[in-house]
Design an enzyme around this catalytic site. Structure first.
Site: not given
Length: 172
Positions: A148, A150, A162
């Site tokens: 993931h 971010s 993802e």
């Protein structure tokens, strides 16, 4: 693009100091995002020369991971990223095959701030991973991993992205 090359130089410098790493491997991965964007990853792994919680069941260890990932989108949404992560691994005991689970949190730098319909907000991202696989006698490894990306709220528009991938690591 200049930032990407600066980050690559920084990652190479860090990888050059393998922190007493005992073994190295080349990682090849192929995966897909939730939006069906294909990902292709080429990386290096440097095992730590450390082991904790060793028992008849297994041991805790880890490695440094540096990688380049190509995010294949349509003509306007392909992307490139460089990443660097420390990764903890719990390796279960075995003679010829050792199952393992892994988790890590690192950093990544993307060429641009969009991957398909995902707006990342910043080129700098955190890379969180979890995976499992098999290590074979001789150092070969196959596994599956969820990663993931971010910006952790550094800047609004933090869609994140993802990738779910299969990987193979070949010892050097």
């Amino acid at each position: 693009m200049k930032r990407l090359f600066c980050f690559a130089a920084f990652a190479a410098a860090l990888l050059g100091h393998t922190y007493t790493a005992q073994a190295a491997g080349v990682e090849f991965g192929v995966g897909q995002t939730g939006d069906s964007t294909m990902t292709y990853r080429l990386g290096m792994q440097f095992d730590w020369d450390k082991s904790w919680l060793q028992s008849d069941v297994g041991r805790l260890t880890g490695y440094w991971s540096g990688a380049y990932t190509y995010w294949e989108g349509d003509e306007t949404s392909s992307n490139h990223s460089l990443s660097f992560s420390p990764v903890l691994v719990y390796e279960f005991a075995g003679q010829n095959v050792k199952p393992y689970i892994e988790a890590g949190v690192g950093v990544a730098l993307f060429e641009n701030t969009e991957v398909e319909s995902n707006k990342l907000g910043t080129a700098f991202q955190f890379e969180d991973r979890i995976g499992f696989g098999l290590r074979f006698k001789g150092g070969h490894e196959v596994g599956i991993r969820a990663t993931h990306y971010s910006n952790a709220g550094i800047k609004s528009t933090n869609d994140g992205v993802e990738s779910y991938a299969l990987h193979y690591t070949m010892p050097l």
